[in-house]
Motif scaffolding. Structure first.
Motif, PDB file in Angstrom:
ATOM      1  N   GLU A  90       0.821  -1.211   0.000  1.00  0.00           N
ATOM      2  CA  GLU A  90       0.000   0.000   0.000  1.00  0.00           C
ATOM      3  C   GLU A  90       0.852   1.256   0.000  1.00  0.00           C
ATOM      4  O   GLU A  90       0.440   2.287  -0.533  1.00  0.00           O
ATOM      5  CB  GLU A  90      -0.932  -0.003   1.210  1.00  0.00           C
ATOM      6  N   THR A  91       2.037   1.170   0.621  1.00  0.00           N
ATOM      7  CA  THR A  91       2.919   2.328   0.731  1.00  0.00           C
ATOM      8  C   THR A  91       4.346   1.914   0.394  1.00  0.00           C
ATOM      9  O   THR A  91       4.670   0.726   0.355  1.00  0.00           O
ATOM     10  CB  THR A  91       2.887   2.923   2.159  1.00  0.00           C
ATOM     11  N   ALA A  92       5.183   2.904   0.171  1.00  0.00           N
ATOM     12  CA  ALA A  92       6.602   2.669  -0.100  1.00  0.00           C
ATOM     13  C   ALA A  92       7.371   3.918   0.321  1.00  0.00           C
ATOM     14  O   ALA A  92       6.776   4.958   0.632  1.00  0.00           O
ATOM     15  CB  ALA A  92       6.830   2.372  -1.582  1.00  0.00           C
ATOM     16  N   VAL A  93       8.689   3.805   0.313  1.00  0.00           N
ATOM     17  CA  VAL A  93       9.558   4.940   0.608  1.00  0.00           C
ATOM     18  C   VAL A  93      10.514   5.121  -0.558  1.00  0.00           C
ATOM     19  O   VAL A  93      11.111   4.150  -1.038  1.00  0.00           O
ATOM     20  CB  VAL A  93      10.346   4.733   1.920  1.00  0.00           C
ATOM     21  N   VAL A  94      10.627   6.340  -1.036  1.00  0.00           N
ATOM     22  CA  VAL A  94      11.599   6.706  -2.061  1.00  0.00           C
ATOM     23  C   VAL A  94      12.777   7.328  -1.316  1.00  0.00           C
ATOM     24  O   VAL A  94      12.636   8.381  -0.697  1.00  0.00           O
ATOM     25  CB  VAL A  94      11.016   7.710  -3.071  1.00  0.00           C
ATOM     26  N   ASN A  95      13.923   6.649  -1.333  1.00  0.00           N
ATOM     27  CA  ASN A  95      15.138   7.096  -0.645  1.00  0.00           C
ATOM     28  C   ASN A  95      16.091   7.702  -1.672  1.00  0.00           C
ATOM     29  O   ASN A  95      16.602   6.984  -2.539  1.00  0.00           O
ATOM     30  CB  ASN A  95      15.820   5.896   0.028  1.00  0.00           C
ATOM     31  N   PHE A  96      16.312   9.018  -1.616  1.00  0.00           N
ATOM     32  CA  PHE A  96      17.214   9.698  -2.552  1.00  0.00           C
ATOM     33  C   PHE A  96      18.646   9.489  -2.082  1.00  0.00           C
ATOM     34  O   PHE A  96      18.990   9.858  -0.958  1.00  0.00           O
ATOM     35  CB  PHE A  96      16.920  11.197  -2.591  1.00  0.00           C
ATOM     36  N   LEU A  97      19.489   8.925  -2.946  1.00  0.00           N
ATOM     37  CA  LEU A  97      20.860   8.651  -2.558  1.00  0.00           C
ATOM     38  C   LEU A  97      21.737   9.875  -2.752  1.00  0.00           C
ATOM     39  O   LEU A  97      21.617  10.594  -3.735  1.00  0.00           O
ATOM     40  CB  LEU A  97      21.414   7.461  -3.333  1.00  0.00           C
ATOM     41  N   GLY A  98      22.625  10.065  -1.789  1.00  0.00           N
ATOM     42  CA  GLY A  98      23.571  11.175  -1.831  1.00  0.00           C
ATOM     43  C   GLY A  98      24.805  10.813  -2.646  1.00  0.00           C
ATOM     44  O   GLY A  98      25.007   9.661  -3.058  1.00  0.00           O
ATOM     45  N   GLY A 128       5.414   1.753   9.679  1.00  0.00           N
ATOM     46  CA  GLY A 128       5.988   0.434   9.433  1.00  0.00           C
ATOM     47  C   GLY A 128       6.846   0.283   8.202  1.00  0.00           C
ATOM     48  O   GLY A 128       7.482  -0.753   8.005  1.00  0.00           O
ATOM     49  N   GLU A 129       6.907   1.287   7.330  1.00  0.00           N
ATOM     50  CA  GLU A 129       7.712   1.165   6.114  1.00  0.00           C
ATOM     51  C   GLU A 129       9.208   1.158   6.454  1.00  0.00           C
ATOM     52  O   GLU A 129       9.654   1.901   7.333  1.00  0.00           O
ATOM     53  CB  GLU A 129       7.462   2.341   5.157  1.00  0.00           C
ATOM     54  N   PRO A 130       9.984   0.346   5.734  1.00  0.00           N
ATOM     55  CA  PRO A 130      11.434   0.392   5.901  1.00  0.00           C
ATOM     56  C   PRO A 130      11.991   1.629   5.201  1.00  0.00           C
ATOM     57  O   PRO A 130      11.579   1.951   4.081  1.00  0.00           O
ATOM     58  CB  PRO A 130      11.912  -0.896   5.228  1.00  0.00           C
ATOM     59  N   ALA A 131      12.912   2.330   5.861  1.00  0.00           N
ATOM     60  CA  ALA A 131      13.543   3.523   5.283  1.00  0.00           C
ATOM     61  C   ALA A 131      15.043   3.435   5.531  1.00  0.00           C
ATOM     62  O   ALA A 131      15.476   2.977   6.594  1.00  0.00           O
ATOM     63  CB  ALA A 131      12.973   4.794   5.911  1.00  0.00           C
ATOM     64  N   LEU A 132      15.825   3.852   4.568  1.00  0.00           N
ATOM     65  CA  LEU A 132      17.279   3.808   4.695  1.00  0.00           C
ATOM     66  C   LEU A 132      17.777   4.983   5.531  1.00  0.00           C
ATOM     67  O   LEU A 132      17.233   6.085   5.437  1.00  0.00           O
ATOM     68  CB  LEU A 132      17.924   3.825   3.308  1.00  0.00           C
ATOM     69  N   ASP A 133      18.805   4.735   6.326  1.00  0.00           N
ATOM     70  CA  ASP A 133      19.433   5.793   7.117  1.00  0.00           C
ATOM     71  C   ASP A 133      20.364   6.618   6.231  1.00  0.00           C
ATOM     72  O   ASP A 133      20.902   6.109   5.239  1.00  0.00           O
ATOM     73  CB  ASP A 133      20.269   5.191   8.258  1.00  0.00           C
ATOM     74  N   ASP A 134      20.578   7.855   6.617  1.00  0.00           N
ATOM     75  CA  ASP A 134      21.598   8.727   6.017  1.00  0.00           C
ATOM     76  C   ASP A 134      21.412   9.008   4.534  1.00  0.00           C
ATOM     77  O   ASP A 134      22.382   9.266   3.827  1.00  0.00           O
ATOM     78  CB  ASP A 134      23.007   8.160   6.257  1.00  0.00           C
ATOM     79  N   VAL A 135      20.177   8.979   4.045  1.00  0.00           N
ATOM     80  CA  VAL A 135      19.937   9.378   2.661  1.00  0.00           C
ATOM     81  C   VAL A 135      19.760  10.892   2.612  1.00  0.00           C
ATOM     82  O   VAL A 135      19.500  11.527   3.631  1.00  0.00           O
ATOM     83  CB  VAL A 135      18.707   8.651   2.058  1.00  0.00           C
ATOM     84  N   SER A 136      19.906  11.473   1.431  1.00  0.00           N
ATOM     85  CA  SER A 136      19.833  12.932   1.333  1.00  0.00           C
ATOM     86  C   SER A 136      18.407  13.460   1.428  1.00  0.00           C
ATOM     87  O   SER A 136      18.181  14.587   1.858  1.00  0.00           O
ATOM     88  CB  SER A 136      20.495  13.416   0.043  1.00  0.00           C
ATOM     89  N   ALA A 137      17.432  12.642   1.045  1.00  0.00           N
ATOM     90  CA  ALA A 137      16.016  13.019   1.140  1.00  0.00           C
ATOM     91  C   ALA A 137      15.193  11.743   1.022  1.00  0.00           C
ATOM     92  O   ALA A 137      15.702  10.698   0.603  1.00  0.00           O
ATOM     93  CB  ALA A 137      15.640  14.003   0.034  1.00  0.00           C
ATOM     94  N   HIS A 179      27.822   8.350 -10.657  1.00  0.00           N
ATOM     95  CA  HIS A 179      28.665   9.537 -10.533  1.00  0.00           C
ATOM     96  C   HIS A 179      28.125  10.421  -9.414  1.00  0.00           C
ATOM     97  O   HIS A 179      26.918  10.678  -9.366  1.00  0.00           O
ATOM     98  CB  HIS A 179      28.655  10.352 -11.841  1.00  0.00           C
ATOM     99  N   PRO A 180      29.009  10.918  -8.545  1.00  0.00           N
ATOM    100  CA  PRO A 180      28.537  11.864  -7.532  1.00  0.00           C
ATOM    101  C   PRO A 180      28.311  13.233  -8.156  1.00  0.00           C
ATOM    102  O   PRO A 180      29.076  13.677  -9.011  1.00  0.00           O
ATOM    103  CB  PRO A 180      29.694  11.906  -6.530  1.00  0.00           C
ATOM    104  N   LEU A 181      27.253  13.873  -7.758  1.00  0.00           N
ATOM    105  CA  LEU A 181      26.949  15.225  -8.206  1.00  0.00           C
ATOM    106  C   LEU A 181      26.874  16.068  -6.947  1.00  0.00           C
ATOM    107  O   LEU A 181      25.948  15.924  -6.154  1.00  0.00           O
ATOM    108  CB  LEU A 181      25.632  15.259  -8.970  1.00  0.00           C
ATOM    109  N   THR A 182      27.885  16.887  -6.732  1.00  0.00           N
ATOM    110  CA  THR A 182      27.922  17.676  -5.511  1.00  0.00           C
ATOM    111  C   THR A 182      27.176  18.985  -5.697  1.00  0.00           C
ATOM    112  O   THR A 182      27.064  19.501  -6.810  1.00  0.00           O
ATOM    113  CB  THR A 182      29.371  17.954  -5.074  1.00  0.00           C
ATOM    114  N   ALA A 183      26.683  19.487  -4.595  1.00  0.00           N
ATOM    115  CA  ALA A 183      25.927  20.742  -4.623  1.00  0.00           C
ATOM    116  C   ALA A 183      26.863  21.888  -4.951  1.00  0.00           C
ATOM    117  O   ALA A 183      27.987  21.957  -4.464  1.00  0.00           O
ATOM    118  CB  ALA A 183      25.245  20.977  -3.290  1.00  0.00           C
ATOM    119  N   SER A 184      26.385  22.798  -5.766  1.00  0.00           N
ATOM    120  CA  SER A 184      27.163  23.988  -6.085  1.00  0.00           C
ATOM    121  C   SER A 184      26.666  25.138  -5.224  1.00  0.00           C
ATOM    122  O   SER A 184      25.663  25.033  -4.528  1.00  0.00           O
ATOM    123  CB  SER A 184      27.023  24.325  -7.573  1.00  0.00           C
ATOM    124  N   ALA A 185      27.366  26.229  -5.300  1.00  0.00           N
ATOM    125  CA  ALA A 185      26.960  27.411  -4.542  1.00  0.00           C
ATOM    126  C   ALA A 185      25.591  27.880  -5.025  1.00  0.00           C
ATOM    127  O   ALA A 185      25.266  27.758  -6.210  1.00  0.00           O
ATOM    128  CB  ALA A 185      27.990  28.525  -4.742  1.00  0.00           C
TER     129      ALA A 185
END
Length: 190
Positions: A90-98, A128-137, A179-185
């Motif tokens: 019924e539900t899910a979690v979208v974990n954005f990777l850093g 009750g949904e599983p969620a990953l730790d330390d994701v960016s969003a 590929h890592p994409l780092t935040a710019s100013a």
């Protein structure tokens, strides 16, 4: 410089008109993959639990569909180990990777792995949904529909909760590699 493409005139980075390959119409799986290798995509891990334990998979197909109501979509292959679980969830979690989470992306893209075993760090949300730790969003979503699309299903889901760590930086998939994409100013948008 102006050139013509199959989609009309263009002036930015034009390389000439499109010429389809000779031979019968159609596309091979390899030709289709090659066309998308040059298209970068953000990397997320979709997690869910339909009552049989946590499942998850790496996806690059996440799309924002609507702001009102807040809807997203993503694809899942019907031959994957996560599909039998997700199709009844019924539900899910979208974990954005850093930017530094390639190992996590690879773990959730590997068939046969116990994706939630060490070193994966995760927790359960209040519902009750599983969620990953330390994701960016992350987004907690309610699955609204499953749309047949060839050997995949397109999942359309309503966003019920959203949070971000504010650190910036993302993991993208391009040309067959992460590929890592780092935040710019921050930009001045005057």
């Amino acid at each position: 410089m102006t050139s013509v493409s199959p989609f009309g005139p263009s002036t930015a980075g034009a390389v000439g008109p499109y010429s389809p390959p000779a031979g019968p119409p159609g596309v091979s799986a390899d030709g289709f993959r090659r066309a998308f290798r040059g298209h970068p995509a953000g990397v997320v891990v979709i997690t869910a639990d339909a009552g049989r334990g946590p499942v998850g998979f790496t996806a690059t197909s996440l799309t924002s569909l609507s702001l009102d109501p807040p809807l997203v979509s993503f694809g899942i292959g019907t031959s994957t180990s996560s599909w039998p679980h997700l199709k009844v969830a019924e539900t899910a979690v979208v974990n954005f990777l850093g930017a530094g989470q390639e190992a996590l992306a690879r773990r959730f893209a590997t068939s046969g792995a116990d994706r939630f075993a060490e070193p994966t760090r995760w927790h359960r949300l209040p519902h009750g949904e599983p969620a990953l730790d330390d994701v960016s969003a992350a987004l907690r979503v309610r699955i609204e529909s499953l749309v047949a699309a060839g050997d995949h299903r397109i999942v359309v889901a309503r966003v019920e909760d959203a949070w971000s760590d504010g650190r910036g930086g993302s993991l993208v998939y391009h040309d067959g590699a992460y590929h890592p994409l780092t935040a710019s100013a921050p930009r001045d948008h005057r």
